[in-house]
Design a protein around this motif. Sequence first.
Motif, PDB file in Angstrom:
ATOM      1  N   UNK A 186      36.453  42.262  61.317  1.00  9.05           N
ATOM      2  CA  UNK A 186      35.495  41.185  61.060  1.00  9.05           C
ATOM      3  C   UNK A 186      35.448  40.840  59.571  1.00  9.05           C
ATOM      4  N   UNK A 187      35.050  39.608  59.279  1.00  6.11           N
ATOM      5  CA  UNK A 187      34.938  39.188  57.873  1.00  6.11           C
ATOM      6  C   UNK A 187      33.828  39.963  57.181  1.00  6.11           C
ATOM      7  N   UNK A 188      32.806  40.375  57.931  1.00  8.26           N
ATOM      8  CA  UNK A 188      31.717  41.167  57.347  1.00  8.26           C
ATOM      9  C   UNK A 188      32.226  42.530  56.893  1.00  8.26           C
ATOM     10  N   UNK A 189      33.116  43.130  57.694  1.00  9.30           N
ATOM     11  CA  UNK A 189      33.696  44.430  57.323  1.00  9.30           C
ATOM     12  C   UNK A 189      34.535  44.284  56.057  1.00  9.30           C
ATOM     13  N   UNK A 190      35.265  43.182  55.931  1.00  7.19           N
ATOM     14  CA  UNK A 190      36.065  42.934  54.724  1.00  7.19           C
ATOM     15  C   UNK A 190      35.139  42.824  53.516  1.00  7.19           C
ATOM     16  N   UNK A 191      34.016  42.120  53.655  1.00  9.53           N
ATOM     17  CA  UNK A 191      33.049  42.002  52.558  1.00  9.53           C
ATOM     18  C   UNK A 191      32.496  43.360  52.155  1.00  9.53           C
ATOM     19  N   UNK A 192      32.205  44.200  53.137  1.00 12.75           N
ATOM     20  CA  UNK A 192      31.698  45.545  52.846  1.00 12.75           C
ATOM     21  C   UNK A 192      32.738  46.345  52.078  1.00 12.75           C
ATOM     22  N   UNK A 193      33.997  46.260  52.492  1.00 10.26           N
ATOM     23  CA  UNK A 193      35.073  46.965  51.788  1.00 10.26           C
ATOM     24  C   UNK A 193      35.199  46.470  50.347  1.00 10.26           C
ATOM     25  N   UNK A 194      35.027  45.167  50.139  1.00 13.36           N
ATOM     26  CA  UNK A 194      35.069  44.608  48.777  1.00 13.36           C
ATOM     27  C   UNK A 194      33.906  45.136  47.943  1.00 13.36           C
ATOM     28  N   UNK A 195      32.712  45.164  48.529  1.00 12.31           N
ATOM     29  CA  UNK A 195      31.532  45.661  47.810  1.00 12.31           C
ATOM     30  C   UNK A 195      31.671  47.130  47.433  1.00 12.31           C
ATOM     31  N   UNK A 196      32.418  47.883  48.225  1.00 10.90           N
ATOM     32  CA  UNK A 196      32.639  49.303  47.959  1.00 10.90           C
ATOM     33  C   UNK A 196      33.861  49.539  47.062  1.00 10.90           C
ATOM     34  N   UNK A 197      34.459  48.467  46.557  1.00  7.82           N
ATOM     35  CA  UNK A 197      35.655  48.534  45.690  1.00  7.82           C
ATOM     36  C   UNK A 197      36.807  49.268  46.367  1.00  7.82           C
ATOM     37  N   UNK A 198      36.979  49.059  47.666  1.00  8.46           N
ATOM     38  CA  UNK A 198      38.034  49.746  48.404  1.00  8.46           C
ATOM     39  C   UNK A 198      39.279  48.885  48.578  1.00  8.46           C
ATOM     40  N   UNK A 199      39.206  47.607  48.169  1.00  2.87           N
ATOM     41  CA  UNK A 199      40.368  46.727  48.249  1.00  2.87           C
ATOM     42  C   UNK A 199      40.811  46.424  46.819  1.00  2.87           C
ATOM     43  N   UNK A 200      41.976  46.977  46.422  1.00  2.00           N
ATOM     44  CA  UNK A 200      42.441  46.755  45.053  1.00  2.00           C
ATOM     45  C   UNK A 200      42.735  45.269  44.794  1.00  2.00           C
ATOM     46  N   UNK A 201      42.273  44.778  43.664  1.00  4.70           N
ATOM     47  CA  UNK A 201      42.541  43.397  43.266  1.00  4.70           C
ATOM     48  C   UNK A 201      41.530  42.390  43.773  1.00  4.70           C
ATOM     49  N   UNK A 202      40.592  42.812  44.614  1.00  3.98           N
ATOM     50  CA  UNK A 202      39.566  41.889  45.115  1.00  3.98           C
ATOM     51  C   UNK A 202      38.633  41.514  43.972  1.00  3.98           C
ATOM     52  N   UNK A 203      38.309  40.217  43.912  1.00  2.00           N
ATOM     53  CA  UNK A 203      37.468  39.719  42.823  1.00  2.00           C
ATOM     54  C   UNK A 203      36.403  38.790  43.386  1.00  2.00           C
ATOM     55  N   UNK A 204      35.306  38.686  42.631  1.00  2.00           N
ATOM     56  CA  UNK A 204      34.257  37.737  42.979  1.00  2.00           C
ATOM     57  C   UNK A 204      34.626  36.376  42.392  1.00  2.00           C
ATOM     58  N   UNK A 205      34.484  35.342  43.199  1.00  2.00           N
ATOM     59  CA  UNK A 205      34.646  33.964  42.735  1.00  2.00           C
ATOM     60  C   UNK A 205      33.357  33.244  43.115  1.00  2.00           C
ATOM     61  N   UNK A 206      32.384  33.287  42.224  1.00  2.00           N
ATOM     62  CA  UNK A 206      31.058  32.772  42.553  1.00  2.00           C
ATOM     63  C   UNK A 206      30.377  33.742  43.490  1.00  2.00           C
TER      64      UNK A 206
ATOM     65  N   UNK B 157      34.267  36.444  47.870  1.00  2.00           N
ATOM     66  CA  UNK B 157      35.317  37.372  47.467  1.00  2.00           C
ATOM     67  C   UNK B 157      36.672  36.697  47.651  1.00  2.00           C
ATOM     68  N   UNK B 158      37.567  36.910  46.697  1.00  2.00           N
ATOM     69  CA  UNK B 158      38.954  36.492  46.865  1.00  2.00           C
ATOM     70  C   UNK B 158      39.817  37.747  46.779  1.00  2.00           C
ATOM     71  N   UNK B 159      40.794  37.813  47.679  1.00  2.00           N
ATOM     72  CA  UNK B 159      41.592  39.028  47.844  1.00  2.00           C
ATOM     73  C   UNK B 159      43.060  38.654  47.757  1.00  2.00           C
TER      74      UNK B 159
END
Length: 68
Positions: free
Chosen positions: A16-36, A39-41
């Motif tokens: 789910x997209x929510x799970x991807x957001x959670x992984x980004x918030x936990x810094x578990x996806x290398x290179x993920x950045x906030x754009x406003x 998240x951009x991955x």
Amino acid sequence: MKYMSTFEIAEKWGISHRRVSILCNQNRIPGAQRAGSRWIIPEDAEKPNDARIKSGKYLKSKMEEESK
């Protein structure tokens, strides 16, 4: 480098997209950045291993405590 949204990555990884957001918030996806507020991955990012509890031991012990 091309970036993808959480919705695109979720479809690619089969979660789910929510799970991807959670992984980004936990810094578990290398290179993920906030754009406003989004998240951009990087499109070549690897799906992290699922670190959630799977054994059921936590759930079993918690249920036993509640039944007492």
